[in-house]
Write a protein that holds these residues in place. Structure first.
Motif, PDB file in Angstrom:
ATOM      1  N   THR A 155       0.855  -1.183   0.000  1.00  0.00           N
ATOM      2  CA  THR A 155       0.000   0.000   0.000  1.00  0.00           C
ATOM      3  C   THR A 155       0.888   1.230   0.000  1.00  0.00           C
ATOM      4  N   THR A 156       0.578   2.212  -0.829  1.00  0.00           N
ATOM      5  CA  THR A 156       1.350   3.456  -0.772  1.00  0.00           C
ATOM      6  C   THR A 156       0.826   4.331   0.356  1.00  0.00           C
ATOM      7  N   PRO A 157       1.637   5.254   0.861  1.00  0.00           N
ATOM      8  CA  PRO A 157       1.228   6.106   1.988  1.00  0.00           C
ATOM      9  C   PRO A 157      -0.002   6.944   1.680  1.00  0.00           C
ATOM     10  N   TRP A 158      -0.623   7.422   2.743  1.00  0.00           N
ATOM     11  CA  TRP A 158      -1.818   8.249   2.661  1.00  0.00           C
ATOM     12  C   TRP A 158      -1.497   9.566   1.963  1.00  0.00           C
ATOM     13  N   GLY A 159      -2.448  10.039   1.155  1.00  0.00           N
ATOM     14  CA  GLY A 159      -2.270  11.326   0.496  1.00  0.00           C
ATOM     15  C   GLY A 159      -2.060  11.173  -0.994  1.00  0.00           C
ATOM     16  N   TYR A 160      -1.617  12.242  -1.622  1.00  0.00           N
ATOM     17  CA  TYR A 160      -1.408  12.263  -3.069  1.00  0.00           C
ATOM     18  C   TYR A 160      -0.002  11.767  -3.358  1.00  0.00           C
ATOM     19  N   MET A 161       0.101  10.489  -3.685  1.00  0.00           N
ATOM     20  CA  MET A 161       1.411   9.842  -3.728  1.00  0.00           C
ATOM     21  C   MET A 161       1.626   9.075  -5.022  1.00  0.00           C
ATOM     22  N   SER A 197       8.310 -12.259  -7.208  1.00  0.00           N
ATOM     23  CA  SER A 197       9.454 -12.952  -6.606  1.00  0.00           C
ATOM     24  C   SER A 197       9.471 -12.867  -5.089  1.00  0.00           C
ATOM     25  N   ASN A 198       8.636 -11.978  -4.525  1.00  0.00           N
ATOM     26  CA  ASN A 198       8.672 -11.755  -3.074  1.00  0.00           C
ATOM     27  C   ASN A 198       7.319 -11.965  -2.396  1.00  0.00           C
ATOM     28  N   ASN A 199       6.479 -12.798  -3.009  1.00  0.00           N
ATOM     29  CA  ASN A 199       5.207 -13.224  -2.409  1.00  0.00           C
ATOM     30  C   ASN A 199       4.250 -12.071  -2.110  1.00  0.00           C
ATOM     31  N   VAL A 200       4.277 -11.025  -2.937  1.00  0.00           N
ATOM     32  CA  VAL A 200       3.301  -9.951  -2.814  1.00  0.00           C
ATOM     33  C   VAL A 200       2.096 -10.308  -3.673  1.00  0.00           C
ATOM     34  N   ILE A 201       0.906 -10.335  -3.078  1.00  0.00           N
ATOM     35  CA  ILE A 201      -0.267 -10.796  -3.840  1.00  0.00           C
ATOM     36  C   ILE A 201      -1.163  -9.656  -4.311  1.00  0.00           C
ATOM     37  N   SER A 202      -1.057  -8.469  -3.700  1.00  0.00           N
ATOM     38  CA  SER A 202      -1.904  -7.358  -4.157  1.00  0.00           C
ATOM     39  C   SER A 202      -1.228  -6.026  -3.846  1.00  0.00           C
ATOM     40  N   GLU A 203      -1.727  -4.982  -4.515  1.00  0.00           N
ATOM     41  CA  GLU A 203      -1.147  -3.648  -4.377  1.00  0.00           C
ATOM     42  C   GLU A 203      -2.262  -2.609  -4.446  1.00  0.00           C
ATOM     43  N   PHE A 204      -2.177  -1.598  -3.558  1.00  0.00           N
ATOM     44  CA  PHE A 204      -3.125  -0.475  -3.554  1.00  0.00           C
ATOM     45  C   PHE A 204      -2.316   0.808  -3.615  1.00  0.00           C
ATOM     46  N   VAL A 205      -2.550   1.620  -4.647  1.00  0.00           N
ATOM     47  CA  VAL A 205      -1.764   2.824  -4.877  1.00  0.00           C
ATOM     48  C   VAL A 205      -2.659   4.051  -4.847  1.00  0.00           C
ATOM     49  N   ARG A 206      -2.252   5.059  -4.086  1.00  0.00           N
ATOM     50  CA  ARG A 206      -2.910   6.363  -4.120  1.00  0.00           C
ATOM     51  C   ARG A 206      -2.075   7.266  -5.028  1.00  0.00           C
TER      52      ARG A 206
END
Length: 362
Positions: free
Chosen positions: A83-89, A114-123
């Motif tokens: 997850t990216t940090p809160w705000g406009y990022m 390669s590092n077992n990351v299954i999901s991503e949330f980007v602001r």
């Protein structure tokens, strides 16, 4: 030759390196400062890190993010999400390098797999840095942004109720003050007291609360990109406040609040209008008021009255399922359904990933 590197931010040397890279790519961004993005890294199972994309050894793209281990019924799994940090990022990149983001995301996805990351949330921010995104881009909130025109033009553009409220504040002898650089400790404490009181009144979730030290640390270490606006009653008591952030051309309404006893005196309208005048004197061109909790709600409608004729700007978020099979299994074990249609629908939900729907805030 493009190369993606992963770095943690955990010790002073890491912090110094991140700040140095940020100053090379985007020295004006108030939301990417370490003192702001460090907000959640102390939580269990979550670490603050960043990607760095270089070209021939030169920094091109920088993206801070939280890497969090996924638990099922308090038991750790082998998987993580981002997850990216809160705000406009989102990814931090110079305008002339926006086109390189497609390559950045391809390399980031390889790292995730390669590092077992299954999901991503980007602001994302408002500079087009959602371009080239390899996941799903969601229209999340309409935001109010207005041009900082002359005082006469601004006044004529406000809705009548805004002008009326401003005049009410003047009749009640309210006083506007703004503090920029060398902000006194007692003013930061005034801000915090009013902001916390507002959060208490709204019965905000615990995850929305920050400490006084958090604000003090940010303000004292980033004097170039923030200011405190405060409205006082005739006795000199602070009754309304806002922490303002700004980059090279835009002032952002970040966090603030008003003492409920003084609502009828309309201090918030005075605060916003006088802050616009101050920002224009500093050479800033825009005022970003943000949006509501949802499009068209009462908070959105209040903000829109300041710039009723200005076009809105869209706050986008990105959602990505890196490993659909594992994502589905974790969703099922977390008490949610699992099917291909379910996963596709999940990408458009307000909260993503769904299995963290009570934790992720926009």
């Amino acid at each position: 030759m493009l190369e993606l590197k992963f770095f943690p931010i955990s010790v002073e040397e890491d912090i110094w390196r991140y700040k140095s890279l940020l100053s090379q790519i985007d020295p004006y961004n108030p939301y990417s400062r370490y003192e702001l993005i460090d907000l959640e890294s102390s939580r269990d199972n979550k670490s603050l890190n960043y990607f760095l994309l270089t070209s021939k050894g030169l920094p091109i793209v920088l993206m801070p993010f939280y890497l969090e281990k996924i638990h099922i019924e308090n038991e750790p799994t082998a998987y993580f999400d981002v997850t990216t940090p809160w705000g406009y990022m989102g990814p931090i990149v110079k305008p002339e390098n926006i086109s390189i983001l497609e390559s950045f995301w391809k390399k980031a996805d390889e790292w995730y797999r390669s590092n077992n990351v299954i999901s991503e949330f980007v602001r994302f921010s408002f500079n087009g840095n959602q371009m080239g995104y390899s996941g799903t881009i969601a229209h999340t909130l309409s935001n109010i942004r207005g041009r900082l025109l002359s005082t006469e033009e601004l006044w004529g553009g406000f809705k009548r109720s805004v002008r009326k409220n401003y005049n009410t504040a003047i009749r009640n002898q309210l006083v506007y003050r703004i503090y920029h650089k060398n902000i006194p400790v007692e003013k930061i404490e005034d801000f915090y007291s009013i902001w916390k009181g507002t959060m208490d009144r709204l019965e905000a979730a615990p995850s929305y609360y920050h400490s006084l030290d958090y604000f003090s640390n940010y303000i004292c270490n980033n004097e170039d990109c923030c200011a405190l606006a405060i409205v006082e009653n005739p006795d000199g008591v602070a009754i309304s406040t806002e922490l303002l952030l700004f980059n090279e051309d835009t002032m952002f309404s970040f966090l603030g609040g008003t003492d409920a006893k003084y609502f009828a005196s309309r201090p918030n309208d005075l605060l916003k209008i006088e802050s616009m005048k101050w920002a224009r004197e500093q050479g800033l061109k825009y005022y970003m008021l943000g949006g509501g909790l949802s499009d068209g709600d009462t908070l959105y409608q209040y903000k829109k009255k300041f710039f009723p004729e200005e076009p809105e700007v869209i706050f986008y978020t990105g959602r990505k399922i890196v490993n659909p099979e594992v994502y589905g299994e974790i969703s099922l074990l977390s008490g949610f359904g699992y099917s291909e249609p379910f996963i596709q629908n999940d990408l458009s939900n307000r909260f993503f990933p769904k299995y963290r729907s009570q934790k992720v805030s926009l």
